[in-house]
Design a protein around this motif. Structure first.
Motif, mmCIF file in Angstrom:
data_model
loop_
_atom_site.group_PDB
_atom_site.id
_atom_site.type_symbol
_atom_site.label_atom_id
_atom_site.label_comp_id
_atom_site.label_asym_id
_atom_site.label_seq_id
_atom_site.Cartn_x
_atom_site.Cartn_y
_atom_site.Cartn_z
ATOM 1 N N SER A 82 40.297 34.736 -14.094
ATOM 2 C CA SER A 82 40.998 33.846 -13.672
ATOM 3 C C SER A 82 42.524 33.727 -13.942
ATOM 4 N N ASP A 83 42.787 34.956 -14.724
ATOM 5 C CA ASP A 83 44.412 35.212 -15.107
ATOM 6 C C ASP A 83 45.230 35.634 -13.575
ATOM 7 N N ASN A 84 44.162 36.424 -13.000
ATOM 8 C CA ASN A 84 45.048 37.140 -11.787
ATOM 9 C C ASN A 84 44.295 36.555 -10.525
ATOM 10 N N LEU A 85 43.167 35.685 -10.916
ATOM 11 C CA LEU A 85 42.578 34.840 -9.489
ATOM 12 C C LEU A 85 42.879 33.269 -9.807
ATOM 13 N N SER A 86 43.861 32.829 -10.059
ATOM 14 C CA SER A 86 44.239 31.331 -10.415
ATOM 15 C C SER A 86 44.177 30.553 -9.130
ATOM 16 N N PRO A 87 44.171 29.240 -9.525
ATOM 17 C CA PRO A 87 44.284 28.048 -8.392
ATOM 18 C C PRO A 87 45.998 28.334 -7.495
ATOM 19 N N PRO A 88 46.751 28.662 -8.357
ATOM 20 C CA PRO A 88 48.017 28.959 -7.622
ATOM 21 C C PRO A 88 47.872 29.971 -6.464
ATOM 22 N N GLN A 89 47.148 31.028 -6.840
ATOM 23 C CA GLN A 89 46.746 32.346 -6.047
ATOM 24 C C GLN A 89 46.079 32.037 -5.170
ATOM 25 N N VAL A 90 44.906 31.240 -5.241
ATOM 26 C CA VAL A 90 43.944 30.852 -4.174
ATOM 27 C C VAL A 90 44.913 30.158 -3.017
ATOM 28 N N SER A 91 45.552 29.304 -3.361
ATOM 29 C CA SER A 91 46.446 28.467 -2.568
ATOM 30 C C SER A 91 47.567 29.308 -1.748
ATOM 31 N N SER A 92 48.174 30.344 -2.513
ATOM 32 C CA SER A 92 48.943 31.271 -1.991
ATOM 33 C C SER A 92 48.379 32.026 -0.681
ATOM 34 N N THR A 135 32.012 20.502 -8.657
ATOM 35 C CA THR A 135 32.797 19.743 -7.899
ATOM 36 C C THR A 135 34.099 19.940 -8.720
ATOM 37 N N LYS A 136 34.232 19.891 -10.092
ATOM 38 C CA LYS A 136 35.487 19.936 -10.621
ATOM 39 C C LYS A 136 36.160 21.228 -10.438
ATOM 40 N N ILE A 137 35.230 22.315 -10.559
ATOM 41 C CA ILE A 137 36.000 23.656 -10.500
ATOM 42 C C ILE A 137 36.713 23.845 -8.941
ATOM 43 N N ILE A 138 35.696 23.352 -8.094
ATOM 44 C CA ILE A 138 35.899 23.659 -6.538
ATOM 45 C C ILE A 138 37.201 23.046 -6.109
ATOM 46 N N LYS A 139 37.517 21.642 -6.630
ATOM 47 C CA LYS A 139 38.614 20.986 -6.524
ATOM 48 C C LYS A 139 39.735 21.458 -6.912
ATOM 49 N N GLU A 140 39.683 21.960 -8.260
ATOM 50 C CA GLU A 140 40.782 22.469 -9.014
ATOM 51 C C GLU A 140 41.324 23.782 -8.242
ATOM 52 N N TYR A 141 40.398 24.868 -7.622
ATOM 53 C CA TYR A 141 40.696 25.861 -7.172
ATOM 54 C C TYR A 141 40.897 25.818 -5.739
ATOM 55 N N ASN A 142 40.850 24.640 -5.083
ATOM 56 C CA ASN A 142 40.795 24.481 -3.596
ATOM 57 C C ASN A 142 39.973 25.145 -3.051
ATOM 58 N N LEU A 143 38.633 25.343 -3.205
ATOM 59 C CA LEU A 143 37.755 26.409 -2.638
ATOM 60 C C LEU A 143 36.795 25.748 -1.668
ATOM 61 N N ASP A 144 36.299 26.603 -0.843
ATOM 62 C CA ASP A 144 35.603 26.004 0.580
ATOM 63 C C ASP A 144 34.050 26.255 0.432
#
Length: 301
Positions: A82-92, A135-144
Motif C-alpha cells: 500500500s506504500d507504492n499502490l495507495s489511493p492517490p496512485q489509484v486515482s492517478s 466497502t470501506k476499502i473499496i471506497k477509500e481506494y476508488n476501486l471498481d
C-alpha cells in the motif's frame, strides 16, 4: 399451430444468438500487482490504450495484520504494497488512462508463514463483516471490482458459495462494485468450492481468472487448449481467461507457445481475455510479455 410456430422461431433465434454471446473475443487484459512488495507501481506497467486494462491488487485478507496473523471472520485488511499502490496512485493511473480499472483480490495462497484459509464462523456474520470492511476499502481506494482467490478452506463448498455469492450480490446491489471475478485452479478441493459457487451464483461472476499456470511446467500448446476447453465446460457460459505466470512457476509459458495457443483461441472466437501473475515478477524483465499480450488483444476484433 401458432404456438408451435412461435416456439420454433424462438428456438431458432436462441440457437443463433446464444453462441455469439458466449463465444466472442475480447480486448480484456488483467494483471495482479502488489503481493511481493518489490516496489512496483501502476505507472511502471505498460498500458496499451486499445485494450480494457484491469489491475488487481493482491491481496485483501480477512486476517489480522500482526506478526502471527489469525482469521477475523470477514473483517478484511490490506496485505498488498500500500506504500507504492495507495489511493492517490489509484486515482492517478485511472485519471491518466481512461481504459484502466482497478480491483482487489481476496484471499490468496498465504498470509504470514501459513496458508490463508477461508474460515467463517457463520454465513451471516462473515457476509456482514465482509460487506462492511470491503466497502470501506473499496471506497477509500476508488476501486471498481473484486476477485475471489481463496485457495485453502475450513468450510464446506456450500458455505463458501453462500458467503461469496451473497457478498458479490450485496456489493453489486449497493453499487460498490461493477464486476467480480473468481480465480480457481485444477485442484479437487478448490474446484469443488468454486463450482458450487458457480452453480448458484455464476450469473453474477463476470470473469473466470483460471490459473492455467498451476498446471505442470512444460505444458504444451495442445494440452493448454485441452485444459481451456475442459474449464470452459466446467464454468459453462463464463468468460474464462487465458493466463500465464512470469515467476517461472508452471503451465504454458510465453516462451514456449502461450501466444500460439491464444492465437488459436482467437481464431475460434474464444479468447475472452488474458491475465498475468504478476507485475511484481515481470518488472525485472521490462514487462515484455505484458506488451505482447496487449498487442494481441488490441487486434482481437
Amino acid at each position: 399451430m401458432e404456438f408451435s410456430k412461435l416456439f420454433f422461431t424462438f428456438f431458432i433465434l436462441q440457437t443463433l444468438l446464444v453462441p455469439s454471446i458466449q463465444s466472442a473475443n475480447s480486448d480484456l487484459f488483467r494483471e495482479y500487482i502488489g503481493a511481493e512488495f518489490n516496489n512496483v507501481r501502476f505507472s511502471d506497467v505498460p498500458i496499451n490504450s486499445n485494450v480494457e486494462f484491469h489491475f488487481i491488487l493482491a491481496f485483501a485478507i480477512d486476517y489480522t495484520t500482526s506478526s502471527s496473523p489469525s482469521p477475523t471472520d470477514g473483517q478484511f485488511n490490506i496485505f498488498w504494497d500500500s506504500d507504492n499502490l495507495s489511493p492517490p496512485q489509484v486515482s492517478s493511473i485511472k485519471n491518466a488512462h481512461s481504459n484502466v480499472k482497478v480491483a482487489l483480490s481476496l484471499g490468496g495462497d498465504s498470509v504470514g508463514n501459513g496458508h490463508a484459509y477461508f474460515n467463517p464462523s457463520s454465513v451471516d456474520s462473515w457476509v456482514s463483516n465482509a460487506v462492511s470492511s470491503l466497502t470501506k476499502i473499496i471506497k477509500e481506494y476508488n476501486l471498481d471490482g473484486i476477485d475471489i482467490d481463496y485457495e485453502h478452506f475450513k468450510a464446506d463448498p456450500e458455505t463458501f458459495s453462500e458467503c461469496i455469492g451473497k457478498l458479490i450480490t450485496t456489493l453489486k446491489q449497493n453499487g460498490v462494485i461493477s464486476f467480480a471475478s473468481i480465480a480457481p485452479f485444477d485442484d479437487d478441493q478448490v474446484q469443488s468450492h468454486y463450482l458450487a459457487l458457480w452453480r448458484s451464483y455464476g450469473h453474477l461472476i463476470d470473469y473466470v481468472n483460471f490459473q492455467f499456470y498451476a498446471y505442470d511446467q512444460g505444458t504444451t500448446v495442445d494440452q493448454f487448449i485441452s485444459y481451456f476447453q475442459t474449464q470452459s465446460s466446467n464454468y459453462n457460459g463464463g468468460k474464462v481467461l487465458a493466463s500465464f505466470a512470469t515467476d517461472g512457476s508452471g503451465g504454458l509459458s510465453p516462451e514456449n507457445g502461450f501466444f500460439t495457443a491464444c492465437s488459436r483461441l482467437k481464431s475460434q472466437q474464444n479468447l475472452h481475455g488474458i491475465f498475468v501473475w504478476s507485475a511484481d515478477d515481470s518488472m525485472s524483465g521490462g514487462f515484455r510479455y505484458e506488451k505482447q499480450s496487449q498487442s494481441l488483444l488490441a487486434i482481437t476484433h
